[in-house]
Motif scaffolding. Structure first.
Motif, PDB file in Angstrom:
ATOM      1  N   ASP A  30     -36.228   0.274  -6.698  1.00 52.09           N
ATOM      2  CA  ASP A  30     -35.047   1.545  -7.260  1.00 52.09           C
ATOM      3  C   ASP A  30     -34.945   2.853  -6.418  1.00 52.09           C
ATOM      4  OD1 ASP A  30     -33.842  -0.236  -9.751  1.00 52.09           O
ATOM      5  OD2 ASP A  30     -35.252  -0.747  -8.762  1.00 52.09           O
ATOM      6  N   TYR A  31     -36.027   3.422  -6.618  1.00 48.07           N
ATOM      7  CA  TYR A  31     -36.438   5.303  -6.250  1.00 48.07           C
ATOM      8  C   TYR A  31     -36.175   5.564  -5.302  1.00 48.07           C
ATOM      9  CZ  TYR A  31     -34.614   4.648 -11.435  1.00 48.07           C
ATOM     10  OH  TYR A  31     -34.049   4.798 -12.083  1.00 48.07           O
ATOM     11  N   TYR A  32     -36.900   4.067  -4.399  1.00 45.65           N
ATOM     12  CA  TYR A  32     -37.350   4.352  -2.955  1.00 45.65           C
ATOM     13  C   TYR A  32     -36.516   4.192  -1.549  1.00 45.65           C
ATOM     14  CZ  TYR A  32     -42.434   4.868  -5.565  1.00 45.65           C
ATOM     15  OH  TYR A  32     -43.387   5.092  -6.066  1.00 45.65           O
ATOM     16  N   ALA A  33     -37.002   4.717  -0.697  1.00 44.87           N
ATOM     17  CA  ALA A  33     -36.735   4.391   0.186  1.00 44.87           C
ATOM     18  C   ALA A  33     -37.710   3.193   1.572  1.00 44.87           C
ATOM     19  CB  ALA A  33     -36.626   6.152   1.730  1.00 44.87           C
ATOM     20  N   VAL A  92     -47.335  -6.176  14.803  1.00 40.83           N
ATOM     21  CA  VAL A  92     -47.285  -6.083  13.770  1.00 40.83           C
ATOM     22  C   VAL A  92     -46.407  -4.747  13.139  1.00 40.83           C
ATOM     23  CG1 VAL A  92     -48.711  -6.007  11.974  1.00 40.83           C
ATOM     24  CG2 VAL A  92     -49.821  -6.459  13.807  1.00 40.83           C
ATOM     25  N   TYR A  93     -45.870  -5.791  12.157  1.00 45.73           N
ATOM     26  CA  TYR A  93     -44.190  -5.263  11.519  1.00 45.73           C
ATOM     27  C   TYR A  93     -45.081  -5.124  10.418  1.00 45.73           C
ATOM     28  CZ  TYR A  93     -40.710  -5.830  15.314  1.00 45.73           C
ATOM     29  OH  TYR A  93     -40.650  -5.726  16.207  1.00 45.73           O
ATOM     30  N   TYR A  94     -44.829  -3.700   9.986  1.00 47.08           N
ATOM     31  CA  TYR A  94     -44.835  -3.291   8.220  1.00 47.08           C
ATOM     32  C   TYR A  94     -44.160  -2.759   7.743  1.00 47.08           C
ATOM     33  CZ  TYR A  94     -49.534  -2.688  11.060  1.00 47.08           C
ATOM     34  OH  TYR A  94     -51.014  -2.771  11.375  1.00 47.08           O
ATOM     35  N   CYS A  95     -43.989  -2.711   6.434  1.00 42.55           N
ATOM     36  CA  CYS A  95     -42.983  -1.678   5.516  1.00 42.55           C
ATOM     37  C   CYS A  95     -43.545  -0.866   5.104  1.00 42.55           C
ATOM     38  CB  CYS A  95     -42.497  -3.077   5.076  1.00 42.55           C
ATOM     39  SG  CYS A  95     -43.037  -3.438   3.640  1.00 42.55           S
ATOM     40  N   ALA A  96     -42.720  -0.118   4.336  1.00 47.87           N
ATOM     41  CA  ALA A  96     -43.935   1.473   3.441  1.00 47.87           C
ATOM     42  C   ALA A  96     -42.588   1.785   2.936  1.00 47.87           C
ATOM     43  CB  ALA A  96     -44.582   2.189   4.781  1.00 47.87           C
ATOM     44  N   ALA A  97     -43.008   2.764   1.556  1.00 51.03           N
ATOM     45  CA  ALA A  97     -42.265   2.614   0.806  1.00 51.03           C
ATOM     46  C   ALA A  97     -42.124   4.338   0.626  1.00 51.03           C
ATOM     47  CB  ALA A  97     -42.146   2.355  -0.761  1.00 51.03           C
ATOM     48  N   GLY A 108     -44.202  10.221   5.857  1.00 51.96           N
ATOM     49  CA  GLY A 108     -45.002  11.273   4.828  1.00 51.96           C
ATOM     50  C   GLY A 108     -44.879   9.834   3.197  1.00 51.96           C
ATOM     51  N   MET A 109     -44.920   8.174   3.798  1.00 52.13           N
ATOM     52  CA  MET A 109     -44.957   7.943   3.296  1.00 52.13           C
ATOM     53  C   MET A 109     -45.864   6.992   2.263  1.00 52.13           C
ATOM     54  SD  MET A 109     -41.990   6.855   5.208  1.00 52.13           S
ATOM     55  CE  MET A 109     -41.224   5.440   3.784  1.00 52.13           C
ATOM     56  N   ASP A 110     -45.389   6.881   1.287  1.00 50.99           N
ATOM     57  CA  ASP A 110     -45.854   6.804  -0.251  1.00 50.99           C
ATOM     58  C   ASP A 110     -47.289   5.232  -0.400  1.00 50.99           C
ATOM     59  OD1 ASP A 110     -43.848   8.083  -2.324  1.00 50.99           O
ATOM     60  OD2 ASP A 110     -45.282   8.915  -1.395  1.00 50.99           O
ATOM     61  N   TYR A 111     -46.519   4.025   0.470  1.00 52.60           N
ATOM     62  CA  TYR A 111     -47.191   2.951   0.143  1.00 52.60           C
ATOM     63  C   TYR A 111     -47.099   2.154   0.816  1.00 52.60           C
ATOM     64  CZ  TYR A 111     -46.779   4.128  -5.156  1.00 52.60           C
ATOM     65  OH  TYR A 111     -46.783   5.304  -6.378  1.00 52.60           O
ATOM     66  N   TRP A 112     -48.160   1.238   1.226  1.00 51.86           N
ATOM     67  CA  TRP A 112     -48.254   0.613   3.185  1.00 51.86           C
ATOM     68  C   TRP A 112     -48.530  -0.500   3.218  1.00 51.86           C
ATOM     69  CZ3 TRP A 112     -46.421   2.116   8.461  1.00 51.86           C
ATOM     70  CH2 TRP A 112     -46.075   3.115   7.822  1.00 51.86           C
ATOM     71  N   GLY A 113     -47.776  -1.259   3.031  1.00 55.07           N
ATOM     72  CA  GLY A 113     -47.656  -3.094   3.579  1.00 55.07           C
ATOM     73  C   GLY A 113     -48.724  -2.803   4.553  1.00 55.07           C
ATOM     74  N   LYS A 114     -50.127  -4.383   4.078  1.00 49.63           N
ATOM     75  CA  LYS A 114     -50.911  -4.436   5.487  1.00 49.63           C
ATOM     76  C   LYS A 114     -49.908  -5.256   6.396  1.00 49.63           C
ATOM     77  CE  LYS A 114     -54.622  -4.868   2.213  1.00 49.63           C
ATOM     78  NZ  LYS A 114     -55.577  -6.431   1.122  1.00 49.63           N
TER      79      LYS A 114
END
Length: 122
Positions: A30-33, A92-97, A108-114
């Motif tokens: 909810d509070y993440y870009a 390779v495509y990644y999402c990050a929050a 400055g992303m907090d979390y990354w997918g693999k």
């Protein structure tokens, strides 16, 4: 465990479409870009799209008009719809929050997918 998991990659012919999904677990989006990034062989990772917590979007010039990012916070999921794919989109495509109320960004992303591999080839 806090994580992002991408899915939906695969092999597609030039001109085709794919829809990538990014599902969060262990936390609410909810509070993440959310940023979508890609890294092609031999190239640096680049940001291609981001979507703010409120749904505002931004796209790299290379994908503008072809890619669309959307989100459903109730499903804790973000999507990247990719149309009119080109061989140059192979990566390779990644999402990050990143937790922010100030639009979206690619740093400055907090979390990354693999990551999930997208291959555009005939």
């Amino acid at each position: 465990q806090l994580q992002l998991v991408e899915s939906g990659g695969g092999l597609v012919q030039p001109g085709g479409s794919l829809r990538l999904s990014c599902v969060a677990s262990g936390f609410t989006l909810d509070y993440y870009a959310i940023g979508w990034f890609r890294q092609a062989p031999g190239k640096e990772r680049e940001g291609v799209s981001c979507i703010s917590s409120g749904g505002m979007t931004n796209y790299a010039d290379s994908v503008k008009g072809r890619f669309t990012s959307s989100r459903d916070n109730a499903k804790n999921t973000v999507w990247l719809q990719m149309n009119t794919l080109e061989p140059e989109d192979t990566a390779v495509y990644y999402c990050a929050a990143v937790k922010t109320s100030a639009g979206c960004r690619y740093r400055g992303m907090d979390y990354w997918g693999k990551g999930t591999l997208v291959t555009v080839s005939s």
